[in-house]
Design an enzyme around this catalytic site. Structure first.
Site, short mmCIF file in Angstrom:
data_model
loop_
_atom_site.label_atom_id
_atom_site.label_comp_id
_atom_site.label_asym_id
_atom_site.label_seq_id
_atom_site.Cartn_x
_atom_site.Cartn_y
_atom_site.Cartn_z
N ARG A 282 46.75 38.01 15.58
CA ARG A 282 47.97 37.78 16.35
C ARG A 282 48.50 36.37 16.12
NH1 ARG A 282 46.71 38.84 22.37
NH2 ARG A 282 48.91 38.27 22.54
N ASP A 354 55.49 48.71 34.36
CA ASP A 354 56.02 48.40 35.69
C ASP A 354 57.51 48.12 35.60
OD1 ASP A 354 55.94 47.95 38.42
OD2 ASP A 354 55.49 45.82 38.21
N SER A 404 46.75 52.45 30.48
CA SER A 404 47.26 51.64 31.58
C SER A 404 46.93 50.18 31.29
CB SER A 404 46.64 52.07 32.91
OG SER A 404 47.03 51.21 33.95
N ASN A 405 47.94 49.37 31.06
CA ASN A 405 47.74 47.97 30.71
C ASN A 405 47.77 47.12 31.99
OD1 ASN A 405 47.39 45.69 29.17
ND2 ASN A 405 49.54 45.49 28.62
N GLY A 429 41.88 45.81 30.97
CA GLY A 429 41.81 44.70 31.91
C GLY A 429 42.27 43.40 31.27
N HIS A 444 34.91 65.16 33.29
CA HIS A 444 33.50 65.48 33.08
C HIS A 444 33.25 66.99 33.05
CE1 HIS A 444 29.66 64.08 32.24
NE2 HIS A 444 29.35 63.41 33.34
N ASP A 448 31.32 65.10 27.82
CA ASP A 448 30.06 64.53 28.28
C ASP A 448 30.07 63.02 28.07
OD1 ASP A 448 28.64 63.89 25.56
OD2 ASP A 448 29.39 65.95 25.35
#
Length: 474
Positions: A282, A354, A404-405, A429, A444, A448
């Site tokens: 980056r 968002d 989901s960031n 995260g 689940h 597995d």
């Protein structure tokens, strides 16, 4: 009645020309050998124009603004109104030329898919095919005005007098309402605030939640008394009342989808990824694009600062080639006793973003065919459209996996909630010196723990070696 007779004559004439042998004496009718009547402009028909299905199982939309009012003349493709579903705003246009007779909903009311949106006094002939299309959208029928009596054979069919055309001039409140999300308009209604008195701070003057709260706080501020400014007493207490608020369409959709997710047993897996290689690539890209002498043309030109999300998407796509069961849908509706897993050929990844209207999940299609650079541009395009409220229904369709960031806001380890019929979801995260935390949830009932763990570690390997496959590889 004349129209019915004329149509009957035309139909009989056509049948005779095709060799139809009618009752005795039919051949002696004066019109038996005549050329069939040609279709021409008929008397106006009041057509109930239904709100069509805009996809993704959406059954209702909120009316944001009207572009017409009763008495206005419209042509085909003229805008009628703008509606907001739980995912996107859509402009509804007219399929007919005619005059608006009735609006079935007020601004901010919820319109039902398949039910009449407006009544249009149609000037031209409405074909059987058009009638069937409108009837298929709802239970209403096309009503044709008829004369109460018969006229002589020399009389001509004349359309009913049309209302005098008027020019629609939307009010200031209607214009502003089109620049506010359903959640913001709902808040305005609860606080009893007129949107016309608010100066929006969003894109193109869009009214945001913060604008409404600012006006509400200014209205609630105490004004100086007539005898002069006085400091409030230390014992003065302000009583605040509870408020019962209805869910916005977007919140209602989230309520429904999360309620369905309660039946899914979630397997959670969390791990930390070393971002040294990712950060190096980056930074190298930023240094390269910021040099004046480095003019990158074509697909590499005008590159803004890269984020980690496109690299995560590309690493997921590489890993899903080895573990296709995570890029799949569970079909348990056709036969609950024999559920099926549909392995998806394309990697269509939704990403949570968002917006002033709430959380939206647009979809990047065919990630397997993109490079990290082209993914970045597509993510930027969709995110910008989401913030401006310009996403289309197709921008939300067909997701095979969701990212989901949440780290862009904060937090490390989280437990993301799976949205059926998908089998998994990944939450990213916030990155730190220790690395970037990835949290997986998997269904689940189908997947597995070993499969999910191996796939997660494969993603880690790709992200920790970004410098080996670069930002331009597909």
């Amino acid at each position: 009645m004349k129209r019915v007779i004329a149509r009957g004559i035309s139909r009989l004439g056509s049948q005779h020309l095709l060799g139809f042998k009618g009752p005795a004496g039919f051949a002696r009718l004066p019109f038996a050998n005549c050329r069939p009547f040609q279709s021409s402009a008929q008397a106006c028909a009041v057509v109930p124009y239904h709100l069509a299905d805009i996809g993704e199982g959406i059954t209702e939309c909120q009316v944001i603004s009207w572009s017409v009012k009763a008495g206005d003349r419209v042509s085909q493709f003229d805008p009628i109104c703008e509606v907001q579903s739980d995912k996107a705003s859509v402009e509804i246009t007219s399929r007919f030329d005619g005059v608006i007779k009735k609006l079935h909903y007020e601004v901010a009311e919820v319109a039902i898919v398949g039910k009449p949106l407006v009544d249009i006094d149609v000037e031209d002939e409405v074909t059987e095919g058009e009638q069937m299309l409108e009837a298929a959208a709802g239970d209403s029928n096309v009503h044709h005005p008829m004369d109460n009596g018969l006229r002589g054979s020399d009389d001509k069919l004349e359309p009913e007098a049309l209302p005098k055309p008027t020019t629609s001039v939307p009010s200031t409140s209607t214009e502003n309402a089109a620049k506010a999300s359903p959640a913001v308009r709902h808040l305005l209604k609860q606080l009893n605030i007129d949107i016309s008195g608010i100066q929006g701070s969003g894109v193109d003057g869009r009214v945001l939640k913060e604008d409404v709260l600012r006006v509400a706080s200014n209205s609630a501020a105490p004004t100086p008394s007539a005898t002069g400014d006085q400091a409030p007493s230390a014992t003065t207490s302000v009583s605040r009342q509870d408020q019962a608020l209805s869910l916005t369409p977007m919140q209602m959709q989230m309520f429904k989808s999360m309620t369905r997710s309660l039946s899914i047993p979630h397997f959670l897996y969390t791990h930390t990824v070393d971002c040294t290689s990712l950060d190096h690539v980056r930074q190298s890209t930023d240094d390269f694009t910021q040099q004046p002498s480095r003019s990158m043309s074509g697909p590499r030109g005008d590159m803004p600062r890269l984020t980690a999300l496109p690299f995560i998407m590309k690493a997921l796509s590489y890993a899903f080639l080895q573990y296709p069961w995570l890029n799949a849908h569970l079909d348990a509706d056709a036969d609950p006793q024999k559920p099926r897993v549909l392995l998806k050929g394309s990697h269509n990844f939704g990403f949570a973003t968002d917006t002033p209207s709430g959380l939206l999940v647009p979809v990047v299609r065919d990630v397997q065919s993109h490079s990290a650079a082209s993914l970045f541009r597509e993510i930027q395009r969709l995110a910008s459209s989401a913030r401006d409220g310009k996403l289309q229904p197709e921008d939300f369709q067909g997701a095979t996996f969701v990212i989901s960031n949440v780290g862009a806001i904060g937090g490390g380890v989280v437990q993301p909630i799976i949205v059926a019929p998908m089998l998994g979801i990944l939450a990213v995260g916030r990155a730190s010196k220790e690395g970037m935390v990835l949290s997986w949830s998997a269904d689940h009932r189908v997947l597995d723990g070993a499969t999910v763990s191996r796939c997660a570690e494969t993603v880690s390997t790709f992200l920790q070696n970004v410098d080996k496959w670069g930002i331009w590889s597909t």
